[in-house]
Design a protein around this motif. Structure first.
Motif, short mmCIF file in Angstrom:
data_model
loop_
_atom_site.label_atom_id
_atom_site.label_comp_id
_atom_site.label_asym_id
_atom_site.label_seq_id
_atom_site.Cartn_x
_atom_site.Cartn_y
_atom_site.Cartn_z
N ASP A 71 0.86 -1.18 0.00
CA ASP A 71 0.00 0.00 0.00
C ASP A 71 0.90 1.22 0.00
O ASP A 71 1.67 1.44 0.95
N ALA A 72 0.83 2.02 -1.06
CA ALA A 72 1.69 3.20 -1.18
C ALA A 72 1.44 4.21 -0.08
O ALA A 72 2.29 5.07 0.19
N ARG A 73 0.31 4.13 0.61
CA ARG A 73 0.00 5.06 1.69
C ARG A 73 0.65 4.67 3.01
O ARG A 73 0.71 5.46 3.94
N ARG A 74 1.14 3.44 3.10
CA ARG A 74 1.81 2.98 4.32
C ARG A 74 3.26 3.47 4.26
O ARG A 74 3.91 3.35 3.23
N PRO A 75 3.78 4.01 5.35
CA PRO A 75 5.18 4.46 5.33
C PRO A 75 6.13 3.34 4.94
O PRO A 75 5.95 2.19 5.33
N ASP A 78 8.35 3.57 -1.49
CA ASP A 78 7.20 3.73 -2.39
C ASP A 78 7.39 2.94 -3.68
O ASP A 78 6.47 2.24 -4.11
#
Length: 134
Positions: A71-75, A78
């Motif tokens: 998930d690109a939103r998880r730190p 990327d």
């Protein structure tokens, strides 16, 4: 102590779930065989020399922790981008991905350059990127 310049990146390593799937996939992508395949005890790693002194490693842990999909939103990391000289090379690379059966998003242009995004067998995001035309 001051640095004379920031050092270049020498390698990137990603953790994969199955080396039997990932090694052949990356071998086709890089058009080369690994230069190292080593079991260190806590993990096994397979390393490719991909040009310019850069290494790309695949790590596999026998006691891997199952987790949710990328998930690109998880730190965290990327994506990893590989350089193309220009947009024409990028277009040829997109066609090569087609010939390998690798799904991608096509060439996307932006003011800072152009890219082709795709994913490895584990869903890890990768990209080929070319700088903007001069």
């Amino acid at each position: 102590m001051l640095m004379t310049g920031f050092p270049s990146i020498t390698h990137v390593a990603v953790t994969v779930t199955d080396l039997e799937t990932s090694v052949p996939w990356y071998s086709r992508l890089f058009e080369s065989e690994p230069v190292l395949d080593e079991d260190t005890g806590p993990f096994r790693h397979v390393v490719f020399a991909i040009g310019g002194g850069m290494l790309f490693g695949l790590h596999h842990f026998p006691d891997a922790v199952a987790s949710a999909a990328f998930d690109a939103r998880r730190p965290g990391l990327d994506h990893v981008a590989f350089g193309c000289a220009d947009r024409e090379e990028l277009e040829r690379t997109a066609k090569r991905l087609d010939s390998l059966g690798v799904r991608h998003g096509g060439v996307v242009d932006a003011h800072y350059g152009s890219g082709v995004s795709f994913k490895d067998p584990d869903g890890l995001p990768l990209e080929f990127f070319a700088p903007p035309a001069a």
